[in-house]
Design an enzyme around this catalytic site. Structure first.
Site, short mmCIF file in Angstrom:
data_model
loop_
_atom_site.label_atom_id
_atom_site.label_comp_id
_atom_site.label_asym_id
_atom_site.label_seq_id
_atom_site.Cartn_x
_atom_site.Cartn_y
_atom_site.Cartn_z
N SER A 184 14.43 80.57 53.72
CA SER A 184 14.46 79.77 52.29
C SER A 184 15.27 80.47 51.41
O SER A 184 15.76 81.70 51.43
CB SER A 184 12.96 80.13 51.66
OG SER A 184 12.83 79.49 50.35
N TYR A 197 5.63 85.37 49.32
CA TYR A 197 6.30 84.32 49.95
C TYR A 197 7.76 84.73 50.03
O TYR A 197 8.41 84.68 51.13
CB TYR A 197 6.27 83.16 49.11
CG TYR A 197 6.92 81.95 49.78
CD1 TYR A 197 6.38 81.25 51.01
CD2 TYR A 197 8.26 81.43 49.22
CE1 TYR A 197 7.31 80.31 51.53
CE2 TYR A 197 9.12 80.47 49.86
CZ TYR A 197 8.28 79.67 51.01
OH TYR A 197 9.10 78.78 51.62
#
Length: 337
Positions: A184, A197
């Site tokens: 990501s 995250y």
């Protein structure tokens, strides 16, 4: 007579000059290659390739399965949600593709190794491994229960160790294979409410790079690795309500197409959108206050809506602490890829 220190200095100069010349040649070759149209590039043929996708029960995993099947790949899907993965298999077969699905708890290394053995016995070695499964708690750090933090790391990065250890030996033996890490942009920048995250995705980016270096250090040049780092994606169940300014969230189909393009071209690292590469170059060149101000302005709220800590704990008990790594099964405890 040349002294030992003079010889070492001369050897160092030769090494540096050789490194610079070789680097320039590689850079020029890379630039020329990137400018060539796809028709002139040697793209990886996906037909007949065994492609394993974790988190294949929905979102990006399901769409990748559909796209890869159209290229003639044999798609093998893993997901903790048995019904969701069955639906993905059904959709791929409905379009004429070949797909198989297995229930697998990625946070349990024994289950990963067990399902991996079944997969290999039934379908042979995996040619392309796509570590796609991911989860998200989406809360301020101090509001995030410990078990959700652990779950984020178990699914988003620790599971990569188990899947790679299960399938890499056969790739090394054949000096052929591909390991794709769906990381990501959060693996390169920090965002509020995404501390766990972002940390797990930073680890995923590091995992990919370190593994690539380790393989090359052993002379294993035929096994490729690719890290995919997209911005927030729509329709995955994770960032559907993200408050993003200046930069639009990504369409799921566009990301899937770019992932397959990267696999065929055997690219090492992919930012989506590509303009984010410029941002990564500028990041270390400006004061931290500027970086922080930009990131806070770009993403005022990554997860505007979520349940309370009490609600998540109740739901966790109800689900018997199962790992939620399918977008069709996350309910309200965690969002997932």
């Amino acid at each position: 007579m040349v002294s030992k220190s003079d010889y070492n200095l001369l050897q160092s100069i030769v090494d540096v000059v050789g490194f610079l010349l070789l680097s320039i040649a590689i850079i020029v070759q890379s630039i020329v290659k990137s400018c060539l149209p796809n028709s002139y590039k040697n793209l990886k043929n996906l037909k007949g390739q065994n492609v394993l996708i974790t988190g294949g029960g929905g979102g990006l995993g399901r769409l990748l399965a559909s796209r890869l099947a159209r290229h003639g790949a044999v798609v093998i899907l893993w997901d903790v949600n048995e019904e969701a993965v069955a639906e993905s298999v059904k959709q791929v077969k409905a379009q004429g593709g070949v797909a198989h699905g297995f229930k697998c708890d990625l946070a349990n290394n024994e289950d990963v190794y067990r399902v991996a053995e079944i997969t290999k016995k039934q379908f042979g070695d995996v040619d392309i491994l796509i570590n796609n499964a991911g989860v998200l708690s989406g809360k301020l750090l101090l509001d995030t229960p410990d078990h959700l933090i652990k779950r984020t790391f178990d699914v988003n990065i620790i599971a990569h160790f188990w899947t790679v250890k299960a399938f890499l030996p056969a790739m090394i033996a054949k000096n052929r294979g591909h390991i794709v890490t769906i990381a990501s942009m959060a693996g390169h920048v920090g965002i509020s409410k995404l501390v766990d995250y972002c940390s797990s995705k930073y680890a995923a980016v590091g995992f990919d790079e370190a593994l690539r270096v380790e393989l090359e250090d052993q002379g294993i040049m035929g096994v490729k690795t690719t890290a995919i780092c997209p911005y927030f994606i729509k329709s995955t169940g994770m960032f559907g309500t993200v408050n993003s300014r200046f930069l639009s969230t990504l369409e799921l189909s566009d990301v899937a197409d770019r992932v397959i393009d990267a696999i065929q071209k055997e690219e090492e690292s992919v930012m989506i959108p590509g303009a984010m590469n410029i941002g990564m170059l500028l990041k270390p060149m400006v004061p931290w206050q500027v970086v922080s101000m930009f990131l806070r302005g770009l993403v005022p709220d990554a997860v505007p809506s979520h349940t309370s800590v009490g609600d998540t704990r109740k739901l966790s008990t109800k689900l018997n602490n199962n790992i939620i790594n399918s977008c069709t099964d996350y309910k309200t405890e965690m969002k997932c890829d």
